[in-house]
Design an enzyme around this catalytic site. Structure first.
Site: not given
Length: 1518
Positions: A514, A517, A615
């Site tokens: 999750d 980045h 999401d």
């Protein structure tokens, strides 16, 4: 199995992702060949555990064990999944380059533990909190099983934070207690047991998220360990941002309480004017109150006073003025580095100027404080824009949440920091808390994301102003975690997250990273390493928002991410959706078969292509679009999937934060109105089941090729194709991005042409409405639209379809079997999927074709069929047919440029609107296909030509068939193979044409090399490539290029003349270069032939053909010379002085290299010109043994030969002046040096004659090189020495030469001639460092010492002293003439001044005549360059490099092992550049010359015989 290879150096970003079981080879690039290179890797050695910091060296393998480094490699057998590093060292360098290797995991499911291929994955995401108690999970997860998914992704199963967001975890180690029931407290073990059960019984893999970047703001462990976050104690640089954050909170309270209504800022902001007034409040009240600039400023008075004391103490340290940031982040806390201040402001006198210096410092500090104020103003401007922008989005924007009035629950902006104290403190009271460490450590920075930020930069660290500038899109429920650089920096956090990772890896097959980045790379690396210790085949997925594929690759390679999430819902229209499939979903239909050993090339990461993610906010499309968009996604050749709720047509996004309802359970008897249950009639579940099963079938059966067709603006057709069976599945999807009830779609659907035979309709489905009541959002269950379902039918025949109106079978040409489909009810929201096979005849032909291709590769076994009616020619392996083809005929089969083809009445194949192929033979095709194949460039004009017709196909076979003989048999084999090829679907023709040609080409090469010497057969790739130059240059044309040999000579090839029907000799001749010197009069040149003959014919083992060429030229001897331009002997020109010496050197080489080679001396020579004045004699009229011809050549030179060329004048040379036709060649009786020529002709290889009237250089040789040219003297010395030795051993009958002098015969012993050259060479040619050297006639002309002259006794003495590469030839053929140390010094000078990337500069760059760019068309007034006058005055010729490197190797051995090792590196490094050029050249050769610094010269021959030959000789010497 494939064996990829890497070439060094390599960019670390473009890193390979490799499947387990592959072998990875590392090969040396050109800059490293010859050097001592060591490759190190942390990939675990056999039996070892992985340790990221433990590297071990790989051993080099050199299959040939000698020569160059072109085949040298080291390897890894990749069996363990993960991310691994390698680096390499060259010489003494610690690290020259590095990179990463990623090995994909292997997933297994079922009781039998069978492999689940990555492209078979169909994943469905579940919000864990919506699954309810653990004992109810199976009922809810069964929906995934019954819908055909084989992987489940759970959001985190841990205890959630107070926001209830799935990704805000209160405790990473505790299972969410909501999964337990009153009677049962479930543990991680229970979850693991369920996951294992799903794996074995449902064949389903389970993965879950790991969240490393943040934790819930209310995490208990965070209160005990606030050092795990970014707080005001460990991150004092955040204090200004915290102050602003608190000021904005108090602004919220004041606005909510109506205190700013009078300022035009009400609680409910509704228009632009109120926004403008809000800006005013920020500038007029908030910023002045916070005085944020003070955190960046210096206390001037304090600093000046400190400075004054230092001056008074007479401190003399000197340093540049520096401002030191306050480590505690206090107002006016920045200080001055006083040592730098003392250097900057130094008083001239004591103590009177101290005050003056203090004033200077004060002024400078005040300036710096002003700069800090301005910088803060700039930050505040950005903060204002972000604050107002946030208000616009949250309260005014149509696409925003429309929060309404500003309240304490809905503040102006989200807080950036936690504030775990009472909210009734005033702003000033809160400011006091900053200095209280026990309080300030609990003001923790929230996490979030920054638009367009560098993902590799941590925005919470010093140097970033994201929090101050209010650029963070904040997650107010989570705290950003502060790991530091290593576990010791925050021990509790690293240990806590390590345990979290171990729990996850213990129970799940993979993880989704999750917020990948924004997760520190080194943290994720560490944690995933721990995970892989427990789960070696860990499947890792992530969604990246870097906006750059290069940056994506950084994450993919460092973390060994298996699949990157891509989302179809991000597409704005059907065209973009189809493009995503094309981009991420497989290789093109009709792709070429790639070789098993091939370089790794950059590629995009493996995709997990989802119709919608769980999401991300996404646009709401119509319910009718769910099915077609799912179908488009399912047709991608990669991992695919969806989110629970999409298939049930839930009409809203299921919020990861706010959703608290449970997913419905599976009940096959459920009614549409039952909100808590679903079955196959719910939403598009039945369609998704069919699509998921189809997706898995296609991946498992090798349907790896994809074609996307945009039928119209709303209809997308996606084809999945199997390259071995050539079955296809075509899905036609009518998307419905807009609701059909409110948008008018086109009524007419264009018909579709589907190539092949439709076997069945796999499925046809469309979204329809049903009577089940309207949608009402259920309070307990996440329910979908009850009034929409699918009308679906599976595995029906085409005539039973309700979507297809009719189909027509058409034939486009003899090989295009096409069914035209006309649609009747392909309404928006509809999908129809066809299973398509080739028509029976095409299927049979492809199968048979593949059976015949098995002889080249087992790859073609799949899908092959026996050929019960095979033509006789195809019952014999091609290798057996080709084994009868001679090397001379291989020239026709593989090469022959356009000029050679035209001589035979043909030409190279021309592709209209593109260009002609370089060769008529197979290499012409291979050169083009070699560029097309790796990129699968099926749109190339070459491929288009193959699809459009049989012209190229027929050209290949017919060209050979008409030759007859062994070539004709090969042509018949092609003809038979092409009979099948012509009748398969045209879209398959390019790939199968490529397969046939590649198979035939590689077979031909094997046979070529087997017919050559052992050196070639066992040689490296470069050796073999160069050896092909022998086939390229040596051939037999329509007309014999050589004069006839003596009829009594044995083993001479003959053929029947097609015109006269008489027998004629057909000896191989050697072309000088292609394409300019390939055919007719300009094909054969004496000089070029014998400069190339050793390398191209003797080294390669073509001894008989070499003998015939030597004897043919021997027959043309005249005036003691052999021709420059042969012209079949009858049209010969005897205008070069060096060709005869190259010929004699080749005879010597023949005798030395060929078994019983001295027998050639007794071979009969048919003299065409027995005397200087003879007319051409017929073959056999005048026979002499070769040794007599040799002796005559030597005698003519000793006697001295002078003559005028026959037919002198413009008819044979339109540029030469009259004096230039006078030829002279003699021997100096004192030195023994051969000399000759005059200033009007050029008798050596540097033979450029001026052509420009404008520049007045016409008729003037650019490089006459008259007198004694250094290489001719060397070649002469080599010959004389050899003849003395031959006579000593009884192979040459002459010990002396007899010449006429002053009317009487004089005998000159060969031994005496040899001695004179030996005694005088260095005296006359070496340019000594001794300024008083008595042998130096023109010391005033010397401009470089320690070199060897290019000539001796030139009519223009300065020409003698020019530095050129010719002396290296003498060093090779007559090394005994040189003192070792002098020779080495001269070679070092040549390396420094003359050696280029590929060739040697033909003139010293320091020479005033030097010009390195050759342009033969440029006519100007510049004497030195007009019409290419500088041909040999600087451009870099390749063939001298061979002699230079051979000379370096010879003398390096004599200089000692250290120098020899360095020289071998130089040689290999230079050869590597030739190797690279060879690989990239469409001519598959080495050019005649390049312009300066290796730049391409368009006027050069693209491939030159002597260039290839001399480089091959270097390898032979190695």
């Amino acid at each position: 199995m494939c064996f990829p290879s890497l070439h060094f150096p390599i960019r670390t970003l473009l890193v390979p992702v490799i499947v387990q079981g592959f072998e990875l080879q590392f090969r040396l690039g050109p800059t490293l060949q010859g050097r001592h290179v060591q490759v190190h890797t942390n990939y675990p050695a056999e039996g070892e555990k992985f340790d990221r910091v433990k590297f071990w060296p790989l051993n080099w393998i050199n299959p040939t064990g000698r020569e160059d480094d072109s085949d040298k490699y080291c390897k890894l057998d990749l069996q363990v999944a993960g991310s691994y590093q390698y680096y390499f060292c060259a010489g003494t360098e610690e690290k020259t380059g590095s990179g990463y290797i990623v090995v994909d995991p292997v997933l297994r499911v079922g009781a039998d533990n069978h492999v689940l291929p990555l492209d078979c994955i169909a994943i469905q995401t579940y919000l864990a909190k919506c699954l309810g108690p653990l004992d109810e999970w199976q009922d809810r997860l069964r929906v995934a099983k019954e819908t055909g998914y084989n992987m489940i992704h759970f959001t985190p199963l841990q205890k959630l934070g107070m926001s209830r967001s799935c990704y805000s975890l209160a405790d990473q180690l505790e299972l969410n207690p909501e999964f337990s029931t009153e009677g049962k407290n479930y543990t991680w073990m229970d979850v693991g047991n369920l996951v294992e059960k799903l794996k074995k019984e449902w064949n389903m893999v389970c993965i879950t998220d790991v969240v490393y970047n943040h934790t819930a703001a209310n995490s208990r462990w965070l209160c005990l360990h606030p050092e795990c976050g970014y707080n005001l104690v460990n991150s004092p640089h955040l204090k200004p941002a915290w102050v602003l954050d608190r000021a904005l909170w108090h602004l919220t309270c004041d606005i909510a309480d109506g205190k700013y209504s009078g300022h035009g800022v009400p609680a409910h902001i509704e228009n632009e004017h109120q926004l403008h007034m809000l800006r005013g409040v920020l500038w007029d009240e908030i910023y002045p109150r916070t005085k944020l600039w003070e955190f960046y400023q210096v206390n001037v008075e304090k600093a000046v006073e400190q400075f004054r004391k230092l001056l008074q103490a007479e401190n003399e340290d000197k340093k540049r003025l520096r401002i030191l940031p306050d480590p505690h982040g206090r107002r006016f806390g920045n200080t001055v580095d006083m040592t730098s201040a003392l250097e900057t402001f130094i008083p001239n006198g004591w103590p009177s100027s101290i005050q003056e210096c203090c004033n200077w410092l004060r002024n400078r500090l005040e300036e710096l404080n002003v700069e800090s104020y301005k910088e803060m103003h700039y930050h505040e401007e950005q903060a204002t824009n972000c604050i107002v922008g946030n208000v616009v989005y949250e309260r005014l924007a149509d696409h925003g949440p429309k929060l309404g009035p500003i309240t304490r629950n809905h503040p102006v902006v989200c807080g950036y920091f936690t504030f775990p104290f009472e909210d009734n403190l005033t702003f000033d009271q809160e400011m006091q808390l900053m200095s209280q460490t026990d309080k300030a450590c609990h003001f923790l920075a929230h996490n979030g994301w920054v638009m367009s930020d560098d993902p590799l930069r941590n925005f919470a660290e010093p140097g970033s102003n994201v929090y101050l500038r209010r650029e963070l899109i904040c997650w107010g429920d989570s705290v950003k975690l502060r790991y530091g650089e290593k576990p010791a920096d925050c021990p509790y956090l690293w240990a806590h997250m390590k345990k979290y990772t171990e729990i996850t890896a213990q129970h799940f097959a993979g993880v989704r990273l999750d917020n990948c980045h924004s997760t520190p790379l080194h943290v994720a690396e560490y944690m995933l390493e721990r995970a892989r210790e427990l789960k070696p085949d860990l499947y890792v997925v992530a969604e990246l928002f870097t906006g750059s594929e290069e940056l994506d690759n950084v994450f993919v390679t460092r973390l060994a991410i298996t699949s990157l999430i891509r989302e179809a819902m991000s597409a704005g229209d059907s065209h973009e959706e189809g493009r995503l499939v094309y981009r991420f979903g497989g290789e093109p239909v009709g792709s070429f078969v790639q070789p098993s050993l091939r370089p790794l090339v950059p590629s995009i990461a493996h995709a997990m292509f989802l119709d919608v993610t769980h999401d991300n906010e996404c646009p709401i499309r119509s319910a009718y679009d769910s099915l077609p968009s799912s179908a488009i996604v399912s047709m991608a050749s990669c991992a695919t999937g969806s989110t629970r709720g999409y298939d049930e047509l839930v009409p809203h996004q299921i919020s990861v934060v706010k959703e608290e309802r449970f997913y419905p359970k599976w009940n096959s008897e459920a009614k549409p109105s039952s909100a808590g249950e679903v079955n196959s009639q719910s939403g598009i579940i039945a369609g998704k089941l069919a699509l998921n099963m189809l997706h898995q079938e296609l991946a498992s059966k090798g349907f790896s090729q994809v074609y996307v067709d945009q039928v119209d603006e709303d209809i997308v057709a996606v084809t999945r194709h199997c390259p071995s069976t050539h079955q296809s599945v075509v899905a036609v999807c009518h998307t419905a991005f807009r609701n059909p009830k409110t948008y008018q779609y086109r009524q007419e659907v264009p018909p579709m042409c589907i190539p092949g035979k439709i076997e069945e309709v796999v499925l046809e489905a469309r979204t329809v409405e049903r009577i089940a009541g309207s949608y009402q959002k259920d309070r307990k269950s996440i329910n979908g639209l009850p009034d929409h379902t699918l009308e679906i039918r599976e595995h029906i025949q085409l005539h039973d379809s309700k979507i297809v109106k009719q189909d027509d079978v058409m034939c486009k040409g003899r090989s295009e079997f096409v069914q035209e489909i006309e649609f009747e009810h392909l309404s928006p929201g509809s999908v129809i999927v066809f299973r398509v096979s080739l028509d029976p005849r095409s299927q049979e032909l492809v199968g048979v074709l593949r059976r015949h291709l098995v002889q080249f590769s087992d790859h073609y076994k799949t899908g092959s069929m026996p050929d019960n009616n095979a033509p006789a020619i195809l019952t014999t392996p091609l290798a057996a047919i080709m084994s009868k083809v001679t090397l001379a005929d291989m020239n026709v089969l593989l090469f022959r440029c356009d000029a050679e083809e035209q001589e035979d009445g043909g030409g190279c194949y021309n592709i209209p609107s593109w260009m002609s192929l370089k060769y008529g033979g197979l290499q012409g095709l291979m050169s083009v296909m070699g560029d097309i194949r790796p990129k699968n460039d099926l749109g190339h004009p070459f491929c288009d030509n193959l699809r459009r017709g049989d012209w190229m196909i027929d050209y290949v076979s017919n060209r050979l068939v008409i030759k007859g003989g062994a070539l004709g048999e090969v042509g018949k084999w092609f003809q038979a193979m092409f009979t099948y090829l012509k009748h398969i679907p045209r879209y398959l023709v390019p790939c199968y044409f490529d397969s046939i040609i590649v198979g035939a080409y590689t077979t031909a090469l094997d046979i070529v090399f087997n017919k050559m010497s052992n050196f070639i057969q066992t040689g490296s790739t470069l050796v073999k490539q160069l050896a092909l130059g022998s086939v390229q240059m040596c051939g037999v044309g329509l007309h014999p290029a050589l004069p006839p040999l003596a009829p009594t000579l044995l083993d001479v090839p003959y053929r029947l003349n097609g015109v006269t029907n008489e027998k004629e000799q057909c000896c191989v001749s050697l072309a000088a270069g292609l394409p300019h010197f390939a055919a007719g009069m300009v094909r054969c040149w004496g000089r070029d032939t014998f400069m190339a003959l050793r390398g191209l014919m003797l080294v390669t083992g073509r001894h008989l053909e070499a003998r015939n060429i030597i004897l043919a030229f021997a027959g043309t001897l005249r005036y003691g010379l052999i021709p420059n331009l042969l012209g079949q002997g009858t049209g010969a020109r005897y205008n070069c002085r060096d060709a005869v010496w190259w010929w004699l050197q080749c005879i010597q080489d023949y005798c030395n290299m060929v078994p019983d080679g001295v027998n050639i001396l007794m071979c009969p020579v048919s003299r065409m010109y027995p005397t200087n004045v003879s007319q051409p004699q017929p073959a056999g009229a005048w026979i002499q043994p070769l040794y007599d011809v040799i002796h005559e050549a030597m005698t003519r030179h000793m006697q001295g030969t002078e003559f005028r060329e026959r037919n002198a004048g413009p008819q044979i040379d339109r540029n030469m002046t009259d004096e230039g036709f006078n030829v002279e060649a003699k021997v100096n009786e004192d030195t023994g040096f051969v000399y000759g020529g005059n200033r009007f002709n050029c008798g050596t290889w540097m033979d450029k004659m001026g052509e420009s009237d404008k520049a007045h250089n016409k008729g003037i040789p650019a490089t006459p090189r008259d007198g004694s040219a250094v290489e001719i003297v060397g070649l002469c010395k080599s010959t004389v020495r050899w003849l003395v030795d031959l006579h000593t051993h009884g192979f040459f009958p002459y010990a002396t030469l007899t010449i006429l002098s002053d009317g009487r015969n004089i005998s000159v012993p060969y031994e005496e001639w040899n001695r004179k050259i030996q005694e005088n060479f260095e005296k006359m040619f070496y340019v000594s460092h001794n300024l008083q050297d008595p042998n130096e006639k023109h010391p005033d002309l010397v401009h470089k010492r320690g070199i060897y002259k290019d000539s001796y006794g030139a009519s223009s003495p300065w020409c003698d002293y020019q530095l050129r590469p010719n002396f290296a030839i003498t060093m090779v053929v007559a090394p005994e003439l040189f003192t070792v140390e002098r020779a080495w010094e001269a070679l070092e000078m040549a390396e420094t001044k003359l050696l280029g990337p590929l060739g040697m500069k033909t003139l010293d760059p320091d020479d005033m005549k030097y010009c390195g760019v050759y342009d033969n068309t440029l006519d100007s007034e510049n004497f030195n360059v007009a019409k290419g006058f500088n041909y040999h005055q600087g451009p870099e010729w390749l063939w001298p490099v061979g002699y230079f490197l051979r000379a370096k190797l010879y003398f390096a051995k004599k200089m000692g092992p250290e120098i020899y090792d360095k020289t071998v590196y130089l040689v290999k490094n230079v050869l590597s550049r030739h190797n690279i050029h060879f690989e990239r050249s469409s001519w598959k050769g080495l050019p005649e010359l390049t312009n300066e610094n290796g730049q391409y010269c368009p006027f050069s021959c693209e491939t030159q015989a002597w260039s290839i030959a001399t480089i091959l000789e270097v390898l032979h010497d190695l």
